[in-house]
Design a protein around this motif. Structure first.
Motif, PDB file in Angstrom:
ATOM      1  N   LYS A  62      26.685  40.273  44.319  1.00 35.77           N
ATOM      2  CA  LYS A  62      26.488  38.886  44.752  1.00 35.77           C
ATOM      3  C   LYS A  62      26.744  37.903  43.616  1.00 35.77           C
ATOM      4  CE  LYS A  62      22.717  35.855  46.251  1.00 35.77           C
ATOM      5  NZ  LYS A  62      22.381  35.294  44.944  1.00 35.77           N
ATOM      6  N   ASP A  63      26.140  38.130  42.476  1.00 37.85           N
ATOM      7  CA  ASP A  63      26.206  37.158  41.382  1.00 37.85           C
ATOM      8  C   ASP A  63      27.544  37.136  40.651  1.00 37.85           C
ATOM      9  OD1 ASP A  63      23.619  36.521  42.052  1.00 37.85           O
ATOM     10  OD2 ASP A  63      22.719  37.332  40.232  1.00 37.85           O
ATOM     11  N   LEU A  64      28.215  38.277  40.557  1.00 39.74           N
ATOM     12  CA  LEU A  64      29.480  38.339  39.827  1.00 39.74           C
ATOM     13  C   LEU A  64      30.705  38.385  40.737  1.00 39.74           C
ATOM     14  CD1 LEU A  64      28.596  40.778  36.899  1.00 39.74           C
ATOM     15  CD2 LEU A  64      28.429  38.279  36.990  1.00 39.74           C
ATOM     16  N   ASP A  65      30.458  38.419  42.056  1.00 37.49           N
ATOM     17  CA  ASP A  65      31.543  38.419  43.035  1.00 37.49           C
ATOM     18  C   ASP A  65      32.529  39.562  42.781  1.00 37.49           C
ATOM     19  OD1 ASP A  65      32.974  37.529  45.264  1.00 37.49           O
ATOM     20  OD2 ASP A  65      34.234  36.202  44.054  1.00 37.49           O
ATOM     21  N   VAL A  66      31.969  40.783  42.728  1.00 38.67           N
ATOM     22  CA  VAL A  66      32.777  41.983  42.533  1.00 38.67           C
ATOM     23  C   VAL A  66      32.508  42.966  43.678  1.00 38.67           C
ATOM     24  CG1 VAL A  66      32.842  41.745  40.024  1.00 38.67           C
ATOM     25  CG2 VAL A  66      31.030  43.094  41.078  1.00 38.67           C
ATOM     26  N   TYR A  67      33.355  43.974  43.772  1.00 39.37           N
ATOM     27  CA  TYR A  67      33.158  45.017  44.775  1.00 39.37           C
ATOM     28  C   TYR A  67      32.082  45.995  44.304  1.00 39.37           C
ATOM     29  CZ  TYR A  67      37.577  43.451  46.769  1.00 39.37           C
ATOM     30  OH  TYR A  67      38.583  42.697  47.341  1.00 39.37           O
ATOM     31  N   PRO A  68      31.286  46.549  45.239  1.00 38.53           N
ATOM     32  CA  PRO A  68      30.266  47.527  44.851  1.00 38.53           C
ATOM     33  C   PRO A  68      30.847  48.711  44.079  1.00 38.53           C
ATOM     34  CG  PRO A  68      29.974  46.915  47.154  1.00 38.53           C
ATOM     35  CD  PRO A  68      31.264  46.281  46.680  1.00 38.53           C
ATOM     36  N   GLU A  69      32.065  49.096  44.418  1.00 43.52           N
ATOM     37  CA  GLU A  69      32.709  50.233  43.760  1.00 43.52           C
ATOM     38  C   GLU A  69      32.946  49.981  42.271  1.00 43.52           C
ATOM     39  OE1 GLU A  69      33.973  48.711  46.554  1.00 43.52           O
ATOM     40  OE2 GLU A  69      33.260  50.178  48.000  1.00 43.52           O
ATOM     41  N   TRP A  70      32.929  48.740  41.865  1.00 43.50           N
ATOM     42  CA  TRP A  70      33.163  48.388  40.468  1.00 43.50           C
ATOM     43  C   TRP A  70      31.905  48.466  39.627  1.00 43.50           C
ATOM     44  CZ3 TRP A  70      36.558  43.325  40.706  1.00 43.50           C
ATOM     45  CH2 TRP A  70      37.766  43.611  41.333  1.00 43.50           C
ATOM     46  N   VAL A  71      30.753  48.551  40.274  1.00 46.53           N
ATOM     47  CA  VAL A  71      29.470  48.499  39.562  1.00 46.53           C
ATOM     48  C   VAL A  71      29.013  49.914  39.196  1.00 46.53           C
ATOM     49  CG1 VAL A  71      27.060  47.761  39.676  1.00 46.53           C
ATOM     50  CG2 VAL A  71      28.839  46.403  40.816  1.00 46.53           C
ATOM     51  N   THR A  72      28.715  50.108  37.923  1.00 41.20           N
ATOM     52  CA  THR A  72      28.171  51.370  37.439  1.00 41.20           C
ATOM     53  C   THR A  72      26.767  51.114  36.908  1.00 41.20           C
ATOM     54  OG1 THR A  72      30.354  52.207  36.822  1.00 41.20           O
ATOM     55  CG2 THR A  72      28.452  53.224  35.736  1.00 41.20           C
ATOM     56  N   VAL A  73      25.812  51.934  37.338  1.00 36.54           N
ATOM     57  CA  VAL A  73      24.436  51.840  36.843  1.00 36.54           C
ATOM     58  C   VAL A  73      24.098  53.167  36.175  1.00 36.54           C
ATOM     59  CG1 VAL A  73      22.014  51.458  37.423  1.00 36.54           C
ATOM     60  CG2 VAL A  73      23.793  50.250  38.705  1.00 36.54           C
TER      61      VAL A  73
END
Length: 72
Positions: free
Chosen positions: A30-41
Motif C-alpha cells: 500500500k505505502d510503496l505502491d509495489v506488487y506483493p511478489e516484490w516484498v521480501t520479509v
C-alpha cells in the motif's frame, strides 16, 4: 524490491509469524505502491540468552516467555 528484516525472540507460533509477514507485506504494498511478489520479509529469531538491553540478558530480565507474557 523492498526487503524487511524483523528481529524477534524465539517462541512465536507459525500462525503469529504468518500474520506478521502478511500484515507487513500489505503495508509495504500500500505505502510503496509495489506488487506483493516484490516484498521480501526476513525473520531473524534469537534465544533470549543471546539478546540483551540495558546491560541485562533478556533470559534473566524477562524469563522464558515472550510478548506481554514474558514481561515481569
Amino acid at each position: 524490491m523492498p526487503i524487511v528484516n524483523v528481529k524477534i525472540s524465539k517462541g512465536r507460533s507459525i500462525n503469529q509469524k504468518k500474520k506478521l509477514v502478511k500484515d507487513i507485506t500489505d503495508v509495504i504494498v500500500k505505502d510503496l505502491d509495489v506488487y506483493p511478489e516484490w516484498v521480501t520479509v526476513l525473520i531473524d529469531e534469537y534465544d533470549r540468552e543471546n539478546w540483551a538491553s540495558a546491560g541485562e540478558l533478556h533470559s534473566e530480565k524477562f524469563g522464558s516467555g515472550f510478548g506481554k507474557e514474558g514481561v515481569k
